[in-house]
Design a protein around this motif. Sequence first.
Motif, PDB file in Angstrom:
ATOM      1  N   PRO A 208      21.877  90.168  25.055  1.00  0.00           N
ATOM      2  CA  PRO A 208      22.693  89.784  23.898  1.00  0.00           C
ATOM      3  C   PRO A 208      23.966  90.623  23.809  1.00  0.00           C
ATOM      4  N   ALA A 209      24.902  90.166  23.023  1.00  0.00           N
ATOM      5  CA  ALA A 209      26.229  90.776  22.967  1.00  0.00           C
ATOM      6  C   ALA A 209      26.218  92.219  22.484  1.00  0.00           C
ATOM      7  N   GLU A 210      25.254  92.602  21.606  1.00  0.00           N
ATOM      8  CA  GLU A 210      25.270  93.961  21.056  1.00  0.00           C
ATOM      9  C   GLU A 210      25.016  95.042  22.104  1.00  0.00           C
ATOM     10  N   TYR A 211      24.573  94.657  23.303  1.00  0.00           N
ATOM     11  CA  TYR A 211      24.316  95.643  24.353  1.00  0.00           C
ATOM     12  C   TYR A 211      25.534  95.847  25.262  1.00  0.00           C
ATOM     13  N   GLN A 212      26.685  95.429  24.781  1.00  0.00           N
ATOM     14  CA  GLN A 212      27.912  95.462  25.580  1.00  0.00           C
ATOM     15  C   GLN A 212      28.235  96.849  26.097  1.00  0.00           C
TER      16      GLN A 212
ATOM     17  N   SER B   5      26.551  85.302  22.125  1.00  0.00           N
ATOM     18  CA  SER B   5      25.263  85.223  21.414  1.00  0.00           C
ATOM     19  C   SER B   5      25.345  85.767  19.999  1.00  0.00           C
ATOM     20  N   ARG B   6      26.447  86.411  19.675  1.00  0.00           N
ATOM     21  CA  ARG B   6      26.621  86.993  18.332  1.00  0.00           C
ATOM     22  C   ARG B   6      27.964  86.548  17.763  1.00  0.00           C
ATOM     23  N   PRO B   7      28.065  86.438  16.444  1.00  0.00           N
ATOM     24  CA  PRO B   7      29.376  86.183  15.837  1.00  0.00           C
ATOM     25  C   PRO B   7      30.297  87.372  16.092  1.00  0.00           C
ATOM     26  N   LEU B   8      31.570  87.151  16.002  1.00  0.00           N
ATOM     27  CA  LEU B   8      32.540  88.223  16.199  1.00  0.00           C
ATOM     28  C   LEU B   8      32.327  89.314  15.157  1.00  0.00           C
ATOM     29  N   GLU B   9      32.226  90.575  15.614  1.00  0.00           N
ATOM     30  CA  GLU B   9      31.953  91.685  14.690  1.00  0.00           C
ATOM     31  C   GLU B   9      32.555  92.976  15.240  1.00  0.00           C
ATOM     32  N   ILE B  10      33.198  93.732  14.354  1.00  0.00           N
ATOM     33  CA  ILE B  10      33.702  95.062  14.714  1.00  0.00           C
ATOM     34  C   ILE B  10      32.552  96.053  14.541  1.00  0.00           C
ATOM     35  N   ILE B  11      32.079  96.583  15.660  1.00  0.00           N
ATOM     36  CA  ILE B  11      30.971  97.527  15.618  1.00  0.00           C
ATOM     37  C   ILE B  11      31.456  98.917  15.221  1.00  0.00           C
ATOM     38  N   SER B  12      32.619  99.306  15.726  1.00  0.00           N
ATOM     39  CA  SER B  12      33.189 100.621  15.411  1.00  0.00           C
ATOM     40  C   SER B  12      34.709 100.502  15.449  1.00  0.00           C
TER      41      SER B  12
ATOM     42  N   VAL C 125      34.253  95.882  19.743  1.00  0.00           N
ATOM     43  CA  VAL C 125      34.084  94.585  19.103  1.00  0.00           C
ATOM     44  C   VAL C 125      33.148  93.760  19.983  1.00  0.00           C
ATOM     45  N   ILE C 126      32.172  93.102  19.371  1.00  0.00           N
ATOM     46  CA  ILE C 126      31.242  92.269  20.134  1.00  0.00           C
ATOM     47  C   ILE C 126      31.300  90.841  19.617  1.00  0.00           C
ATOM     48  N   GLY C 127      30.671  89.923  20.399  1.00  0.00           N
ATOM     49  CA  GLY C 127      30.559  88.535  19.984  1.00  0.00           C
ATOM     50  C   GLY C 127      31.826  87.743  20.283  1.00  0.00           C
ATOM     51  N   GLY C 128      31.864  86.545  19.720  1.00  0.00           N
ATOM     52  CA  GLY C 128      32.995  85.649  19.955  1.00  0.00           C
ATOM     53  C   GLY C 128      32.791  84.812  21.200  1.00  0.00           C
ATOM     54  N   GLY C 129      33.406  83.656  21.195  1.00  0.00           N
ATOM     55  CA  GLY C 129      33.200  82.741  22.314  1.00  0.00           C
ATOM     56  C   GLY C 129      34.309  82.764  23.339  1.00  0.00           C
ATOM     57  N   GLU C 130      35.414  83.433  23.049  1.00  0.00           N
ATOM     58  CA  GLU C 130      36.544  83.454  23.966  1.00  0.00           C
ATOM     59  C   GLU C 130      36.574  84.747  24.765  1.00  0.00           C
ATOM     60  N   TYR C 131      37.337  84.695  25.888  1.00  0.00           N
ATOM     61  CA  TYR C 131      37.389  85.843  26.792  1.00  0.00           C
ATOM     62  C   TYR C 131      38.399  86.886  26.328  1.00  0.00           C
ATOM     63  N   GLU C 132      39.330  86.519  25.467  1.00  0.00           N
ATOM     64  CA  GLU C 132      40.414  87.419  25.065  1.00  0.00           C
ATOM     65  C   GLU C 132      40.368  87.639  23.554  1.00  0.00           C
ATOM     66  N   LEU C 133      40.725  88.872  23.131  1.00  0.00           N
ATOM     67  CA  LEU C 133      40.677  89.260  21.714  1.00  0.00           C
ATOM     68  C   LEU C 133      42.085  89.616  21.255  1.00  0.00           C
ATOM     69  N   ARG C 134      42.440  89.098  20.087  1.00  0.00           N
ATOM     70  CA  ARG C 134      43.751  89.391  19.504  1.00  0.00           C
ATOM     71  C   ARG C 134      43.561  90.445  18.416  1.00  0.00           C
ATOM     72  N   ILE C 135      44.320  91.554  18.495  1.00  0.00           N
ATOM     73  CA  ILE C 135      44.183  92.690  17.571  1.00  0.00           C
ATOM     74  C   ILE C 135      45.462  92.869  16.788  1.00  0.00           C
ATOM     75  N   THR C 136      45.297  93.072  15.470  1.00  0.00           N
ATOM     76  CA  THR C 136      46.426  93.417  14.605  1.00  0.00           C
ATOM     77  C   THR C 136      46.112  94.759  13.970  1.00  0.00           C
ATOM     78  N   PHE C 137      46.990  95.745  14.236  1.00  0.00           N
ATOM     79  CA  PHE C 137      46.750  97.105  13.731  1.00  0.00           C
ATOM     80  C   PHE C 137      48.099  97.761  13.428  1.00  0.00           C
ATOM     81  N   ASN C 138      48.258  98.224  12.174  1.00  0.00           N
ATOM     82  CA  ASN C 138      49.454  98.962  11.781  1.00  0.00           C
ATOM     83  C   ASN C 138      50.723  98.174  12.117  1.00  0.00           C
ATOM     84  N   SER C 139      50.690  96.876  11.714  1.00  0.00           N
ATOM     85  CA  SER C 139      51.822  95.970  11.916  1.00  0.00           C
ATOM     86  C   SER C 139      52.126  95.720  13.394  1.00  0.00           C
TER      87      SER C 139
END
Length: 797
Positions: free
Chosen positions: A695-699, A715-722, A744-758
């Motif tokens: 499962p995704a949490e063992y990433q 296997s898991r919804p998108l979630e920020i673990i830390s 970050v774990i979960g999500g169905g896509e291969y790429e993650l978009r991050i927004t941090f400090n503008s």
Amino acid sequence: MKRKFSDAARDLFTPLNRLLRLTPFRIAAGAAALFAVVWFVMRFSPYPELRKFLTRPCSVRYYDRNGLLLQIAPLADGLRREKPQAIPPQLKDVFVFSEDRRFYHHAGVDGIALLRAFFQNISGGRNISGASTITMQLARLISDNAQTAKQQAGRGGLGRKIGEAFNALRLETRLSKNEILELYLNSLPFGFSAEGAASAARTFFASELSMLSPAQVFCLAVIPRRPGLYNPLENAETCVKAAAELQTAFSKNKKLKTSWPLLAEINSDDWKYAAASARRFEYPFELPHLIRNINTGLNGGEKSVSPNMNISRGEIHLSVDIALQHYLEGAIAGNVTRYYASRLTNGAAIVIDNDSGEILAWVGSADFYNSQAAGQIDGVLALNQPGSSMKPFLYAMALENGFKPTDVIADIPMNFGESELYIPRNFNGRFNGPILFRAALASSLNIPAVYLLYRLGVQNYVRRLFSLGFDSLEHSAEDAGLGLALGNAPISLLELVRAFSVFPRDGVYIPLTWEPGGTEHKHRITERQIFSADTARLICSFLSDSGARVLAFGSARNFRTPFPSIFKTGTANQYQSIVALGATPKYTAAVWMGNFTGETVIGKTGSSIPAAIARDALIFLQSGPQGAAAGLSGRNSPGFSAPESWQVRQVCALSGMTRNSACLSVISEYLRHGEEGEPCTWHRMINGRSEVIYPAEYQTWFTAAAREGSLDYGSRPLEIISPREGFVYLSSPGIGRDEIPVEVIGGGEYELRITFNSRTFNVRRPFVFSLPRTPGFYTLRVQNGNEEDEVTFKVEP
């Protein structure tokens, strides 16, 4: 009519008036009235000194469950004042003959003896006879008990004698002759810190009062005259000579000679034996910590004796077995000697009977007299961190809140907390990935335990611990937080063994007692069902499973017994506190080792030392070695019962689900009756081979090393673990890492978009990256396809 009545009354009383006019009758009536007044005054006048004297503490004799003498507790000043079960009648007669031959014929003051003493002292020109009766001597002892030494020195002569006579008369109106005599014999000072005939018999002849020989009885009777001169320990010949003179006079009394022929016929060999048998008794000093605790209760302290215990006879029979006690004392002392250089300087142990709650052994320290190692501290009552030995209670609570033996708990890096970050680590610093519920407890893994507490709630767990009798957590549980899962709050070994015994007792809590027998009614009143019987039986199944503990303990020879048993160990404070718990269906043992000074133990001695001691104690009890105490061995002890609402089924050894054709390894585990379980989704046949898909949490765990299989990222919804929502980081140099790790774990896509400090950027799987650690308040937002998650955190300067 009136005249007739008055005539009749005059006719009735006239003879009586004439009688009273006679002088002898007047004297008799006056004497009777005076006697009644005096008796009333003597009987009912305040006598607080007597009340204080009657409530003096006595030295309590302690015996083990088999009647072996453990200790005769001294009083505060080192004095021993025993209360005998019964004073032999022949001893009473010898003392009465020696001290007050008219004891049964006077009212406390012997007028004949007073006159005789008066003329003897006048004719002799010195004080030859004091004429003090036994009652007067007792009155003096009562008065001395109520006064200070200075007050006693200030009183003497005629005034003191008059006071003794007055108090003797008061005693005679309040107590029977037999009560006066027994109180006198139990209070008479004999010197050598012995008070009373029972203590004197033990001090001078190492004997019970009822076992004294006739010659020893007479020797005992002359000691109070002048203890320094007549005590047989230092002046045996002088004592025997005075005793022989007393016996000669005694044998001339026909009534006494007829009543006690053995006392009247003592030969020279008897006197020689009496002189040779005089030896100072070596008072035993067993169970110093437990008996001190009981004595504290007897004197009104915090620890109290069992309310059903009768100490009116001056003795207490304990449930302790001295053979087991000595066995444990030797084991602890031997291991302390062996590992002393590693700063393992002390140890403690307690063993109980699970059925009755009786305490069978109580070892407070390795050496009570070792002040350098603080040996007088009671390690059974001292508060120490128990470490992982607390985990069974947490897992039992989890079972009663929806968790199952087939559940998998992730042993992976986890962050807990909000403003205070908590990152637990396993004892070996490794992460083991997916772990079944059974193995997580049996192998004592830290991260799964903290995860369970996080899910159950600290306050809920604390309330359950209070119901188990962990009262010492009242002031420390709140500060412990999630660390409570790892036993970071101090408790006592007594609380721990009492709570652990609920598992072999089908989840029922009962109080412990040092009173043998007679506890069934008390237990029915105070017993509590803490866990269901099935929950307790499941925990026993986990802790008795040698295969489930292999991950942490290997073959663990220290847990092997020739009968069913469960074990749990714990270490804390860098091995300063090492605890082991062991139990069979019949007995529970707890052993602590470490030091009372808070020093770190050098080298990893580990929990194997107390575990071996606990195991050997259980073997001692169950197997009953040659010479062991009767009534404790149990060769045919039954095993632990199986849970009634659960059945054993084969499941996948990795996922805990019902096995499928791709599962290569299966184990037997409990499922509820009627529950089939879900087919394993972790194993699939791909191209004719069995593949593992985690499962995704063992990433993070999976990518940290080369492993077979793959990850099911979706296997898991998108979630920020830390980081977690509300985390607070410090930016000070040298504290933590220079960057903030993000996962970050979960999500169905291969790429993650991050927004941090503008700032917006993308990362590819695995979604693990870092952010700068600069002071400020931040929002982190991530998007993956149509899913998104967001957390806020802070970095303090």
